[in-house]
Design an enzyme around this catalytic site. Structure first.
Site, PDB file in Angstrom:
ATOM      1  N   ASN A   1     -11.502  14.037  28.397  1.00 42.94           N
ATOM      2  CA  ASN A   1     -11.258  13.162  27.242  1.00 42.94           C
ATOM      3  C   ASN A   1     -11.545  13.856  25.917  1.00 42.94           C
ATOM      4  O   ASN A   1     -11.306  13.286  24.861  1.00 42.94           O
ATOM      5  CB  ASN A   1     -12.077  11.871  27.346  1.00 42.94           C
ATOM      6  CG  ASN A   1     -13.518  12.067  26.932  1.00 42.94           C
ATOM      7  OD1 ASN A   1     -14.088  13.138  27.130  1.00 42.94           O
ATOM      8  ND2 ASN A   1     -14.119  11.046  26.363  1.00 42.94           N
TER       9      ASN A   1
ATOM     10  N   LEU B   1      -9.815   2.959  17.645  1.00 43.00           N
ATOM     11  CA  LEU B   1     -10.824   2.910  16.587  1.00 43.00           C
ATOM     12  C   LEU B   1     -11.480   4.279  16.373  1.00 43.00           C
ATOM     13  O   LEU B   1     -12.358   4.416  15.529  1.00 43.00           O
ATOM     14  CB  LEU B   1     -11.914   1.890  16.951  1.00 43.00           C
ATOM     15  CG  LEU B   1     -11.498   0.420  16.972  1.00 43.00           C
ATOM     16  CD1 LEU B   1     -12.656  -0.445  17.472  1.00 43.00           C
ATOM     17  CD2 LEU B   1     -11.071  -0.035  15.584  1.00 43.00           C
ATOM     18  N   SER B   2     -11.052   5.289  17.143  1.00 40.82           N
ATOM     19  CA  SER B   2     -11.723   6.595  17.063  1.00 40.82           C
ATOM     20  C   SER B   2     -11.713   7.196  15.648  1.00 40.82           C
ATOM     21  O   SER B   2     -12.731   7.746  15.223  1.00 40.82           O
ATOM     22  CB  SER B   2     -11.102   7.571  18.068  1.00 40.82           C
ATOM     23  OG  SER B   2     -11.394   7.128  19.372  1.00 40.82           O
TER      24      SER B   2
ATOM     25  N   ASP C   1     -16.768  10.523  28.712  1.00 41.43           N
ATOM     26  CA  ASP C   1     -16.645   9.093  29.047  1.00 41.43           C
ATOM     27  C   ASP C   1     -17.809   8.604  29.913  1.00 41.43           C
ATOM     28  O   ASP C   1     -18.350   7.518  29.690  1.00 41.43           O
ATOM     29  CB  ASP C   1     -15.337   8.834  29.815  1.00 41.43           C
ATOM     30  CG  ASP C   1     -14.141   8.671  28.891  1.00 41.43           C
ATOM     31  OD1 ASP C   1     -14.342   8.417  27.689  1.00 41.43           O
ATOM     32  OD2 ASP C   1     -13.003   8.803  29.377  1.00 41.43           O
TER      33      ASP C   1
ATOM     34  N   GLY D   1      -7.554   7.857  34.856  1.00 40.00           N
ATOM     35  CA  GLY D   1      -8.346   8.842  34.121  1.00 40.00           C
ATOM     36  C   GLY D   1      -9.719   8.327  33.719  1.00 40.00           C
ATOM     37  O   GLY D   1     -10.713   9.061  33.817  1.00 40.00           O
ATOM     38  N   ALA D   2      -9.802   7.094  33.274  1.00 43.33           N
ATOM     39  CA  ALA D   2     -11.088   6.550  32.843  1.00 43.33           C
ATOM     40  C   ALA D   2     -12.036   6.420  34.037  1.00 43.33           C
ATOM     41  O   ALA D   2     -13.221   6.779  33.953  1.00 43.33           O
ATOM     42  CB  ALA D   2     -10.893   5.203  32.167  1.00 43.33           C
TER      43      ALA D   2
ATOM     44  N   LYS E   1      -5.462  11.545  30.652  1.00 36.77           N
ATOM     45  CA  LYS E   1      -6.753  12.208  30.911  1.00 36.77           C
ATOM     46  C   LYS E   1      -6.732  13.164  32.099  1.00 36.77           C
ATOM     47  O   LYS E   1      -7.551  14.071  32.171  1.00 36.77           O
ATOM     48  CB  LYS E   1      -7.850  11.151  31.109  1.00 36.77           C
ATOM     49  CG  LYS E   1      -8.169  10.467  29.802  1.00 36.77           C
ATOM     50  CD  LYS E   1      -9.307   9.497  29.920  1.00 36.77           C
ATOM     51  CE  LYS E   1      -9.450   8.789  28.589  1.00 36.77           C
ATOM     52  NZ  LYS E   1     -10.758   8.224  28.353  1.00 36.77           N
TER      53      LYS E   1
ATOM     54  N   GLY F   1      -9.967   0.271  39.409  1.00 37.74           N
ATOM     55  CA  GLY F   1      -9.082   1.281  38.838  1.00 37.74           C
ATOM     56  C   GLY F   1      -9.474   2.668  39.322  1.00 37.74           C
ATOM     57  O   GLY F   1     -10.629   2.893  39.731  1.00 37.74           O
TER      58      GLY F   1
HETATM   59  N1  LIG Z   1     -14.166   2.382  25.894  1.00 37.66           N
HETATM   60  C1  LIG Z   1     -13.812   3.628  26.090  1.00 37.66           C
HETATM   61  O1  LIG Z   1     -14.389   4.564  25.529  1.00 37.66           O
HETATM   62  C2  LIG Z   1     -12.699   3.930  27.043  1.00 37.66           C
HETATM   63  C3  LIG Z   1     -12.592   5.217  27.568  1.00 37.66           C
HETATM   64  C4  LIG Z   1     -11.587   5.487  28.480  1.00 37.66           C
HETATM   65  C5  LIG Z   1     -10.666   4.497  28.814  1.00 37.66           C
HETATM   66  N2  LIG Z   1     -10.769   3.253  28.300  1.00 37.66           N
HETATM   67  C6  LIG Z   1      -9.810   2.204  28.716  1.00 37.66           C
HETATM   68  O2  LIG Z   1      -9.720   2.218  30.141  1.00 37.66           O
HETATM   69  C7  LIG Z   1      -8.412   1.784  30.557  1.00 37.66           C
HETATM   70  C8  LIG Z   1      -7.845   2.722  31.624  1.00 37.66           C
HETATM   71  O3  LIG Z   1      -7.509   3.965  31.042  1.00 37.66           O
HETATM   72  P1  LIG Z   1      -7.049   5.226  31.949  1.00 37.66           P
HETATM   73  O4  LIG Z   1      -7.106   6.404  31.051  1.00 37.66           O
HETATM   74  O5  LIG Z   1      -7.788   5.238  33.218  1.00 37.66           O
HETATM   75  O6  LIG Z   1      -5.513   4.862  32.282  1.00 37.66           O
HETATM   76  P2  LIG Z   1      -4.619   5.512  33.473  1.00 37.66           P
HETATM   77  O7  LIG Z   1      -5.067   6.880  33.791  1.00 37.66           O
HETATM   78  O8  LIG Z   1      -3.219   5.286  33.030  1.00 37.66           O
HETATM   79  O9  LIG Z   1      -4.944   4.604  34.771  1.00 37.66           O
HETATM   80  C9  LIG Z   1      -4.576   3.240  34.791  1.00 37.66           C
HETATM   81  C10 LIG Z   1      -5.296   2.518  35.931  1.00 37.66           C
HETATM   82  O10 LIG Z   1      -5.045   1.116  35.794  1.00 37.66           O
HETATM   83  C11 LIG Z   1      -4.387   0.644  36.982  1.00 37.66           C
HETATM   84  N3  LIG Z   1      -3.453  -0.421  36.563  1.00 37.66           N
HETATM   85  C12 LIG Z   1      -2.560  -0.371  35.558  1.00 37.66           C
HETATM   86  N4  LIG Z   1      -1.911  -1.542  35.453  1.00 37.66           N
HETATM   87  C13 LIG Z   1      -2.405  -2.361  36.418  1.00 37.66           C
HETATM   88  C14 LIG Z   1      -2.137  -3.687  36.826  1.00 37.66           C
HETATM   89  N5  LIG Z   1      -1.234  -4.447  36.196  1.00 37.66           N
HETATM   90  N6  LIG Z   1      -2.853  -4.217  37.853  1.00 37.66           N
HETATM   91  C15 LIG Z   1      -3.782  -3.447  38.494  1.00 37.66           C
HETATM   92  N7  LIG Z   1      -4.077  -2.171  38.167  1.00 37.66           N
HETATM   93  C16 LIG Z   1      -3.397  -1.630  37.133  1.00 37.66           C
HETATM   94  C17 LIG Z   1      -3.735   1.844  37.599  1.00 37.66           C
HETATM   95  O11 LIG Z   1      -3.512   1.614  38.980  1.00 37.66           O
HETATM   96  P3  LIG Z   1      -2.449   2.514  39.854  1.00 37.66           P
HETATM   97  O12 LIG Z   1      -3.199   3.796  40.178  1.00 37.66           O
HETATM   98  O13 LIG Z   1      -2.166   1.693  41.057  1.00 37.66           O
HETATM   99  O14 LIG Z   1      -1.263   2.762  38.970  1.00 37.66           O
HETATM  100  C18 LIG Z   1      -4.805   2.916  37.326  1.00 37.66           C
HETATM  101  O15 LIG Z   1      -5.884   2.792  38.222  1.00 37.66           O
HETATM  102  C19 LIG Z   1      -7.569   1.721  29.285  1.00 37.66           C
HETATM  103  O16 LIG Z   1      -7.453   0.360  28.904  1.00 37.66           O
HETATM  104  C20 LIG Z   1      -8.371   2.494  28.266  1.00 37.66           C
HETATM  105  O17 LIG Z   1      -8.161   2.036  26.947  1.00 37.66           O
HETATM  106  C21 LIG Z   1     -11.759   2.960  27.414  1.00 37.66           C
END
Ligand SMILES: NC(=O)c1ccc[n+]([C@@H]2O[C@H](COP(=O)([O-])OP(=O)(O)OC[C@H]3O[C@@H](n4cnc5c(N)ncnc54)[C@H](OP(=O)(O)O)[C@@H]3O)[C@@H](O)[C@H]2O)c1
Length: 278
Positions: free
Chosen positions: A90, A19-20, A105, A133-134, A69, A130
């Site tokens: 980010n 949605l950005s 973030d 990156g987030a 990220k 988790g």
């Molecule tokens: N609202 C906002 O402004 C905002 C901002 C940032 C991010 N987000 C959301 O936050 C989420 C995470 O983003 P990210 O950038 O951190 O992604 P990322 O860097 O790819 O990290 C993914 C994380 O999720 C874990 N994971 C993935 N699949 C899983 C599963 N099936 N079961 C358990 N753990 C699982 C991974 O664990 P492993 O380390 O074990 O692989 C890792 O800790 C996304 O959905 C993103 O859209 C939202």
């Protein structure tokens, strides 16, 4: 896009749901600043090549989303304080032909929790699900807000421990796997920062992590937030939120870095909440 037109974009994989562009268009209208903001899926070329093509076409600022990220750190010539502490970026700003990395973030999440969800973070016990990156982005800001303790629980222990090491191994912090959660007690705030919801999934969570007054917030929004928010509601949790508020707040911080003015977030949040119907 002409080489001469300065423009902005979000980079990720997937990114079609983002949605950005809508948020930055609304901020631009509010502040009377013409904004061109696009989406770039990095699937075909990868992040580095997609970003290089963007810069050569006049791109001057970018948001970086899942899963890039931490990877983007290597493409930054300089980092702001928050990005350095987080070890994740980010927001990118083009400075003299090089990328400067920032992280908005954490401040975005803290503003949403304190101002929109009305939770004072001081002395709270926090569970961060988790360690991607987030999670890197939000963990330092939660600590700076004065929480009492944070448990970082991740599917793979190594990544949770990496994040803990980056933050400093104080009494305030613990790292564990998701399987160890039943031993960790209950929490005032649970931040769901895994990307499992993007595929409709949710790690198995024990109800013992909740109290009737816990705030459960998923960083995702839309369909991706549903597995966690539905689980929390099924456990009779009354305070449940998705990541839309954080998304708008982190975008406002990025907008301020790019354009020198911080927009009012409430009108944009309210409009999106109604139009997106979630
Ligand atoms: N609202 C906002 O402004 C905002 C901002 C940032 C991010 N987000 C959301 O936050 C989420 C995470 O983003 P990210 O950038 O951190 O992604 P990322 O860097 O790819 O990290 C993914 C994380 O999720 C874990 N994971 C993935 N699949 C899983 C599963 N099936 N079961 C358990 N753990 C699982 C991974 O664990 P492993 O380390 O074990 O692989 C890792 O800790 C996304 O959905 C993103 O859209 C939202």
């Amino acid at each position: 896009m002409s080489r001469q037109v300065p423009h902005y974009a979000v980079f990720g994989r997937p990114v079609a749901h983002s949605l950005s562009p809508q948020i930055h268009a609304e901020f631009g209208k509010q502040c009377d600043i013409p904004v061109i903001y696009l989406r770039h899926d990095t699937g075909e070329l990868g992040l580095a090549a997609t970003l290089a093509r963007f810069a050569s076409a006049g791109g001057v600022g970018a948001n970086i989303t899942v899963p890039h990220k931490t990877e983007v750190l290597a493409l930054c010539k300089s980092l702001g304080r928050r990005a350095q502490r987080a070890g994740a970026v980010n927001t990118l700003i083009l400075r003299e032909g090089h990328w400067h990395g920032e992280n908005t973030d954490g401040i975005g999440l803290v503003r949403d929790i304190q101002l929109r969800q009305n939770l004072d973070l001081y002395q709270r016990r926090v569970l961060l699900l988790g360690a991607g990156g987030a999670a890197h982005g939000v963990a330092p800001a939660l600590l700076e807000a004065g929480i009492a303790q944070m448990v970082i629980a991740n599917r793979s222990r190594a990544r949770a421990v990496d994040l803990l090491d980056r933050l400093g191994t104080t009494d305030t912090l613990r790292a564990c796997t998701l399987q160890e959660l039943p031993e960790m007690g209950s929490f005032d705030l649970i931040v769901q920062a895994t990307s499992a919801g993007l595929d409709g999934g949710l790690p198995e969570l024990p109800p013992s992590i909740l109290t009737p007054h816990s705030l459960c917030i998923d960083l995702s929004y839309g369909r991706a937030a549903l597995p966690f928010t539905s689980w929390a509601r099924s456990q009779h949790c009354e305070r449940v939120a998705d990541g839309l508020g954080m998304l708008v707040e982190q975008a406002a911080e990025a907008f301020a870095l790019w354009h020198g003015i911080r927009p009012d977030t409430d009108p944009v949040y309210n409009k999106l909440r109604i139009s997106a119907r979630f």
